[in-house]
Design a protein around this motif. Structure first.
Motif, PDB file in Angstrom:
ATOM      1  N   ALA A  88       0.961  -1.520   0.410  1.00 22.59           N
ATOM      2  CA  ALA A  88      -0.314  -0.074  -0.114  1.00 22.59           C
ATOM      3  C   ALA A  88       1.526   1.176  -0.043  1.00 22.59           C
ATOM      4  O   ALA A  88       1.800   1.216   0.500  1.00 22.59           O
ATOM      5  CB  ALA A  88      -1.231  -0.032   1.617  1.00 22.59           C
ATOM      6  N   VAL A  90       1.095   5.284   1.070  1.00 20.58           N
ATOM      7  CA  VAL A  90      -0.247   6.393   1.318  1.00 20.58           C
ATOM      8  C   VAL A  90       0.545   7.702   1.768  1.00 20.58           C
ATOM      9  O   VAL A  90       1.770   7.814   2.430  1.00 20.58           O
ATOM     10  CB  VAL A  90      -0.454   5.472   3.016  1.00 20.58           C
ATOM     11  CG1 VAL A  90      -1.360   4.048   2.888  1.00 20.58           C
ATOM     12  CG2 VAL A  90       0.958   5.294   4.050  1.00 20.58           C
ATOM     13  N   ARG A  97      -5.591   5.736   7.173  1.00 15.03           N
ATOM     14  CA  ARG A  97      -4.658   5.503   8.090  1.00 15.03           C
ATOM     15  C   ARG A  97      -4.936   4.040   8.396  1.00 15.03           C
ATOM     16  O   ARG A  97      -6.010   3.645   8.158  1.00 15.03           O
ATOM     17  CB  ARG A  97      -5.990   5.301   9.851  1.00 15.03           C
ATOM     18  CG  ARG A  97      -5.461   7.417  10.442  1.00 15.03           C
ATOM     19  CD  ARG A  97      -6.127   7.443  12.264  1.00 15.03           C
ATOM     20  NE  ARG A  97      -5.621   6.461  13.139  1.00 15.03           N
ATOM     21  CZ  ARG A  97      -3.984   6.915  12.933  1.00 15.03           C
ATOM     22  NH1 ARG A  97      -3.788   7.779  13.051  1.00 15.03           N
ATOM     23  NH2 ARG A  97      -3.559   5.402  13.586  1.00 15.03           N
ATOM     24  N   VAL A  98      -3.859   3.934   8.309  1.00 18.12           N
ATOM     25  CA  VAL A  98      -3.620   2.594   8.691  1.00 18.12           C
ATOM     26  C   VAL A  98      -3.820   1.642  10.249  1.00 18.12           C
ATOM     27  O   VAL A  98      -2.713   1.896  10.854  1.00 18.12           O
ATOM     28  CB  VAL A  98      -1.766   1.898   7.738  1.00 18.12           C
ATOM     29  CG1 VAL A  98      -1.613  -0.123   8.169  1.00 18.12           C
ATOM     30  CG2 VAL A  98      -1.504   2.526   6.016  1.00 18.12           C
ATOM     31  N   LEU A 102      -7.614  -1.562   8.859  1.00 18.50           N
ATOM     32  CA  LEU A 102      -7.249  -2.117   7.652  1.00 18.50           C
ATOM     33  C   LEU A 102      -6.674  -2.800   6.769  1.00 18.50           C
ATOM     34  O   LEU A 102      -6.295  -3.885   6.279  1.00 18.50           O
ATOM     35  CB  LEU A 102      -6.539  -0.388   7.331  1.00 18.50           C
ATOM     36  CG  LEU A 102      -5.433  -0.290   5.747  1.00 18.50           C
ATOM     37  CD1 LEU A 102      -6.002   1.223   5.056  1.00 18.50           C
ATOM     38  CD2 LEU A 102      -4.596  -0.449   5.235  1.00 18.50           C
ATOM     39  N   LEU A 103      -5.621  -3.318   8.423  1.00 15.21           N
ATOM     40  CA  LEU A 103      -4.562  -4.864   8.400  1.00 15.21           C
ATOM     41  C   LEU A 103      -5.476  -5.443   8.144  1.00 15.21           C
ATOM     42  O   LEU A 103      -5.846  -6.962   7.484  1.00 15.21           O
ATOM     43  CB  LEU A 103      -3.987  -4.788   9.101  1.00 15.21           C
ATOM     44  CG  LEU A 103      -2.775  -3.216   8.761  1.00 15.21           C
ATOM     45  CD1 LEU A 103      -1.576  -2.911  10.198  1.00 15.21           C
ATOM     46  CD2 LEU A 103      -1.479  -3.739   8.383  1.00 15.21           C
ATOM     47  N   VAL A 112       4.145  -1.257   3.538  1.00 16.95           N
ATOM     48  CA  VAL A 112       3.273   0.049   3.587  1.00 16.95           C
ATOM     49  C   VAL A 112       4.469   1.174   3.340  1.00 16.95           C
ATOM     50  O   VAL A 112       5.518   1.819   3.908  1.00 16.95           O
ATOM     51  CB  VAL A 112       2.173   0.867   5.345  1.00 16.95           C
ATOM     52  CG1 VAL A 112       1.537   2.075   4.928  1.00 16.95           C
ATOM     53  CG2 VAL A 112       1.595  -0.332   4.903  1.00 16.95           C
ATOM     54  N   SER A 114       5.325   4.723   2.891  1.00 12.08           N
ATOM     55  CA  SER A 114       3.707   6.499   3.153  1.00 12.08           C
ATOM     56  C   SER A 114       4.879   6.917   2.653  1.00 12.08           C
ATOM     57  O   SER A 114       6.044   7.472   2.971  1.00 12.08           O
ATOM     58  CB  SER A 114       4.493   6.417   5.130  1.00 12.08           C
ATOM     59  OG  SER A 114       3.971   7.533   4.687  1.00 12.08           O
ATOM     60  N   ILE A 122       0.251   5.870  10.206  1.00 13.14           N
ATOM     61  CA  ILE A 122      -0.069   4.606  10.524  1.00 13.14           C
ATOM     62  C   ILE A 122       0.606   3.861  12.160  1.00 13.14           C
ATOM     63  O   ILE A 122       1.385   4.442  12.770  1.00 13.14           O
ATOM     64  CB  ILE A 122       1.843   3.833   9.722  1.00 13.14           C
ATOM     65  CG1 ILE A 122       1.234   4.453   8.366  1.00 13.14           C
ATOM     66  CG2 ILE A 122       2.035   2.658   9.292  1.00 13.14           C
ATOM     67  CD1 ILE A 122       2.645   4.718   7.681  1.00 13.14           C
ATOM     68  N   CYS A 127       1.331  -2.913  12.805  1.00 13.79           N
ATOM     69  CA  CYS A 127       2.451  -3.313  11.569  1.00 13.79           C
ATOM     70  C   CYS A 127       2.872  -4.137  12.113  1.00 13.79           C
ATOM     71  O   CYS A 127       3.166  -5.932  11.552  1.00 13.79           O
ATOM     72  CB  CYS A 127       2.819  -2.765  10.676  1.00 13.79           C
ATOM     73  SG  CYS A 127       2.043  -1.592   9.399  1.00 13.79           S
TER      74      CYS A 127
END
Lengths: 357, 357
Positions: A88, A90, A97-98, A102-103, A112, A114, A122, A127
């Motif tokens: 992703a 972002v 917002r991660v 979302l995950l 991810v 950014s 995030i 994560c």
């Protein structure tokens, strides 16, 4: 441009992609479809055509903002693809917002990236727990942000934008001299957050004869500046207080009423971090009541909304979250974004990986 | 303040002095008049009360702008005093010219002190021929001017004042992102005049990663920057051209149409020297036609008049000849002025004597 678009037009259609107008003719011409490109979740505004084309040459871009779908439906659609997205992109700020939700929705995600300098959007711990790698733009923006911060300090102290309005309104001949500004040399500048950006600000201000103090999570052995364990004490010993830290739970409203009080009526505050690093309501009260001397703000708590009370203050300089952006840094950012995605998809080490804290 | 005013009130009245309201009561009290203070010709606006009081403690100030007299009558009156003035204080800019006519009218003058950074309002050759010493404020202003110049470069490249207008007008929520600025790092900055101010600008810009070139009357052995024998060639190799030279017959319109052409459509010009260093009409034409990218101007050819065409240009930053002034530098200036006068009247060497060229 045309050759890039030509390549992009060979990509297979995907429900969440931006419309690919050349696709129909390509299909109609009976060409073999190109091999399926990797899917990429994409949460970002502010694109330019060259980057868009370069990205679409390499990935099937699932663009949330173009999809028009609610977030849960968009994520469910992506997760249900035969080859769901493993990466992703972002942007920074409040665009997306991660987080755990979302995950959970797209468990195929392994990376991810950014495009913002910060990673406050995030959830790094989530994560890390799931083994999702996170990288960001690293130092791409740092010099631009540092330059902008120094420009704002000069602007506020020397009243550049205010004098500019005065001249531009044609008032100079009628009203005569503009009030004196304040000298930069010899000023004690307290920097909150001596990371890459803070260090570059310090280096620049040394050339102006400023005295640098700082606060950060830990003192730095490698710098000659005076360390303050807390921001209140830093503000007490500073003429200019610069917010250059990341936004996280420890730094939200790190500049609060007490810190403004400690900075005092001759002090100015510069924020090139995140709007929520400063208690904006308290800042406005302090400015209104003359309890601090001025402010230079590139970021605000509810961007793009800026409290209207600031508009009439001549001792405030405001810009629209542009400290990070020059055409040169944006070009570097696109290179970094594509380089990071390529590293992830080819299993190479991620150069700008962000570790959870 | 009250003690200073008390001292000032013992000065004898003089036709050209500012009114001394306490004088009548002092005379009425029958006190012995204080010994006659030395007369001082004074051509200056922009005073403050503390300096005024400090000066009047030491001198009988013959203030031209307060006198309301035509210049010839004022000078004739001063010359006809039993103890005509031996020193004059003049400000920079167009407020008064120290030329052969003035020196002829007041032959008692032996010293001229300029409170400006420049001496283009003083005929140095005429002063030298008559043995009139000239001193000025020296480097009092230099760091402030250098700081302002750097602030203007950042402002023009990064569009700070323009973004400021955008935010202040409440346009951000409706119109979205402001156009990208341009990076300062790596820019080639050509400085015209590598004197004290020019050198300080260069030192500051090195910290931003700029590449410094310069033009001056002679190359400097002590600097690592590339020297250009003429301004046209300097402009060809510069992204930013900074005017930091004195104004004299050789530097009037040193930035002309050809130099602007050489600077080119991506180049910006910064003027913190004198308005007449730049051909303003040609500058405006070049800006209008997009033949240069922008300008930062603290000085203008006919101050305080600023050509109205500039008011609508978003790529121009204008301030009202304030690069020299901060409250700190003004305080230093007052000290320097009084120190220089005391040195002259007591026959000591003048620290900041200006030599004719």
């Amino acid at each position: 441009m045309s050759s890039q678009l030509g390549v992009a037009s060979r990509l297979p259609p995907l429900c969440h992609c931006q419309p690919e107008p050349a696709m129909a003719s390509s299909a109609a011409s009976g060409e073999e479809p190109a091999p399926l490109l990797p899917a990429l979740l994409f949460f970002r505004l502010r694109m330019d055509d060259d980057f868009d084309a370069a990205l679409r040459q390499r990935y099937r871009v699932l663009d949330f903002f173009v999809s028009g779908e609610p977030l849960p439906a968009f994520l469910a659609g992506a997760a249900a693809l035969p080859d769901p997205p493993r990466a992703a992109v972002v942007m920074g700020g409040a665009a997306a917002r991660v987080d755990a939700a979302l995950l959970d929705a797209v468990p195929s995600l392994g990376f991810v990236f950014s495009t913002g300098a910060g990673v406050d959007h995030i959830d790094l711990a989530e994560c890390a727990r799931r083994g999702v790698a996170v990288a960001n733009s690293g130092t791409v923006y740092s010099t631009d942000v540092a330059d902008h911060a120094v420009g704002m300090i000069i602007d506020v102290l020397r009243r550049v934008s205010a004098a500019e309005r005065f001249v531009r309104s044609g008032l100079w001949p009628a009203q005569g001299d503009y009030p004196l500004g304040t000298k930069l040399g010899g000023k004690r500048v307290g920097i909150i957050g001596l990371g890459n950006i803070g260090s570059l600000i310090a280096k620049r201000l040394e050339a102006f004869g400023c005295i640098i103090h700082y606060n950060s999570r830990r003192p730095r052995d490698s710098v000659p500046y005076k360390y303050f364990f807390n921001v209140h004490d830093l503000a007490l010993e500073s003429d200019v207080l610069v917010v250059a830290c990341a936004l996280n739970k420890d730094t939200r409203h790190i500049v609060n009423k007490d810190v403004l009080e400690a900075l005092g009526k001759d002090g100015i505050i510069i924020n090139i971090g995140r709007g929520a690093n400063v208690d904006e309501a308290e800042l406005i009260r302090a400015l209104k009541e003359g309890r601090i001397a001025g402010a230079g703000l590139d970021v605000f708590e509810n961007e793009p909304k800026v409290p209207a009370e600031l508009f009439s203050m001549d001792n405030v300089v405001m810009t629209s979250h542009v400290a990070v952006f020059t055409s040169e840094s944006r070009s570097d950012l696109w290179d970094t974004t594509i380089g990071s995605l390529e590293a992830f998809f080819s299993g190479k080490p991620l150069l700008r990986q962000v570790l959870p804290w």
